[in-house]
Design a protein around this motif. Structure first.
Motif, PDB file in Angstrom:
ATOM      1  N   LYS A 271       7.086   4.876  -7.756  1.00 26.42           N
ATOM      2  CA  LYS A 271       5.804   4.461  -8.325  1.00 26.42           C
ATOM      3  C   LYS A 271       5.894   4.325  -9.835  1.00 26.42           C
ATOM      4  O   LYS A 271       5.355   3.396 -10.431  1.00 26.42           O
ATOM      5  CB  LYS A 271       4.700   5.444  -7.950  1.00 26.42           C
ATOM      6  N   CYS A 287       0.345   7.189 -13.276  1.00 20.62           N
ATOM      7  CA  CYS A 287       0.002   6.933 -11.884  1.00 20.62           C
ATOM      8  C   CYS A 287      -1.353   7.531 -11.554  1.00 20.62           C
ATOM      9  O   CYS A 287      -1.995   8.172 -12.393  1.00 20.62           O
ATOM     10  CB  CYS A 287       1.072   7.504 -10.958  1.00 20.62           C
ATOM     11  N   ASP A 343       6.337   4.796  -0.580  1.00 21.63           N
ATOM     12  CA  ASP A 343       5.183   4.630  -1.442  1.00 21.63           C
ATOM     13  C   ASP A 343       4.097   3.803  -0.787  1.00 21.63           C
ATOM     14  O   ASP A 343       4.365   2.857  -0.106  1.00 21.63           O
ATOM     15  CB  ASP A 343       5.641   3.940  -2.728  1.00 21.63           C
TER      16      ASP A 343
END
Length: 343
Positions: A271, A287, A343
């Protein structure tokens, strides 16, 4: 980037351009180069970005800083002009745009105008909503905006169960909102948005897992997705939210009644490599786990996005992650990012 269901993967594929494909290959290559060299390597620009329409919310969910009114950062609304300036800079590389971080997107009056602007740039657009504002007019405007994916949070199939987590919420409004979207898709002969019911599995609602599947079929949504709950005080779980069904829990229960996180944190993060988050007021953070924007990597009021992506703050954070991810506070409760495919 969130997983793509096969039923709407063709829609996503239609957003691909040579520039976006090349950018994605560079980002993927940098992920594996970082693993091979054991140091941060970053080629290309994000494939996916989350833009926060607002921090305001109408509900008071017990594990959400918006719901708890627990932010130290200010509450506000993303401005259309500021949003457009950023999209103009990065749209050639950007494939996937999520209109969500904290708060309820539909509280921002300009939200659907922003969706329409991004859609015109051939960017795949998605949002997550509690669906209390999907009246007939907003449902029609949502379909007309070109939104590709609509995630509706619905964490119970009866009002008494639903309101235990969605405090202050009205289940009937959620169902009516979903039906409005389904209706306008048919009226306008539109294949989008692809509609998810997202069911956050917690102890009070885990007995309704089969019920939500039936409800989704009755309403006419495209898919149900089950999500594991992030619990802040998971060691003791004071709110009694951690489910007893192991596959839906991020945590392992011990004989003494305490919990530990299941995820073993590797010193890498997909990510971090391909995505990030922009708050309503222009702060760039790593994030969605940095809910209070404590790890500010840049401010779009002072630098362009592409300058921030390669600035010193970003380089330093990437270095810390490859050396000792477990010591980064926002990573401690993370269920994502350990693998490029999870993810």
């Amino acid at each position: 980037m969130p997983q793509i269901n096969w039923n709407d993967s063709f829609n996503l594929a239609g957003k691909l351009t040579p520039a976006r494909i090349w950018n994605g290959l560079k980002v993927l290559g940098s992920f594996y180069a970082s693993r091979l060299l054991n140091k941060p390597v970053q080629w290309g620009y994000p494939v996916s970005i989350s833009f926060e329409p607002t921090t305001s919310c109408n509900l008071r969910c017990p594990e959400c800083p918006s719901g708890l009114r627990a932010f130290t950062r200010p509450t506000g609304m993303l401005e259309n002009d500021f949003f457009r300036k950023t999209i103009d800079e990065i749209h050639k590389e950007l494939l996937y745009l999520i209109f969500y971080f904290q708060g309820e997107p539909y509280l921002n009056p300009a939200f659907l105008d922003m969706v329409k602007y991004a859609s015109a740039k051939k960017i795949y657009t998605a949002t997550s909503t509690n669906a209390h504002y999907l009246n007939d007019e907003n449902a029609r405007r949502t379909v007309e905006s070109g939104l590709d994916r609509l995630i509706i949070s619905i964490d119970g199939t009866t009002q008494d169960v639903y309101q235990q987590y969605r405090v202050g919420g009205n289940l009937q409004k959620v169902i009516e909102g979903a039906k409005n979207i389904v209706k306008w898709k048919k009226e306008l002969n539109s294949k989008t948005p692809f509609i998810f019911f997202q069911f956050l599995v917690v102890k009070p609602n885990e007995h309704q897992i089969e019920d939500i599947k039936r409800l989704a079929k009755e309403v006419g949504v495209d898919e149900v997705r089950f999500k594991t709950a992030q619990v802040y005080d998971y060691e003791t779980d004071p709110n009694k939210l951690i489910p007893t069904i192991d596959k839906f829990s991020r945590y392992k229960k011990h004989e003494d009644g305490t919990y530990t996180a299941k995820n073993k944190l590797a010193n890498r993060c997909w990510k971090m490599q391909h995505a990030n988050v922009i708050t309503w007021d222009g702060l760039v953070v790593p994030c969605c786990f940095d809910k209070d924007a404590q790890h500010q990597l840049g401010n779009l009021k002072n630098q362009s996005f592409k300058e921030i992506w390669q600035n010193q703050n970003y380089r330093q954070f990437r270095t810390e992650l490859t050396k000792s991810r477990k010591n980064i506070d926002i990573c401690a409760n993370c269920s994502e990012g350990a693998s490029v495919w999870r993810d």
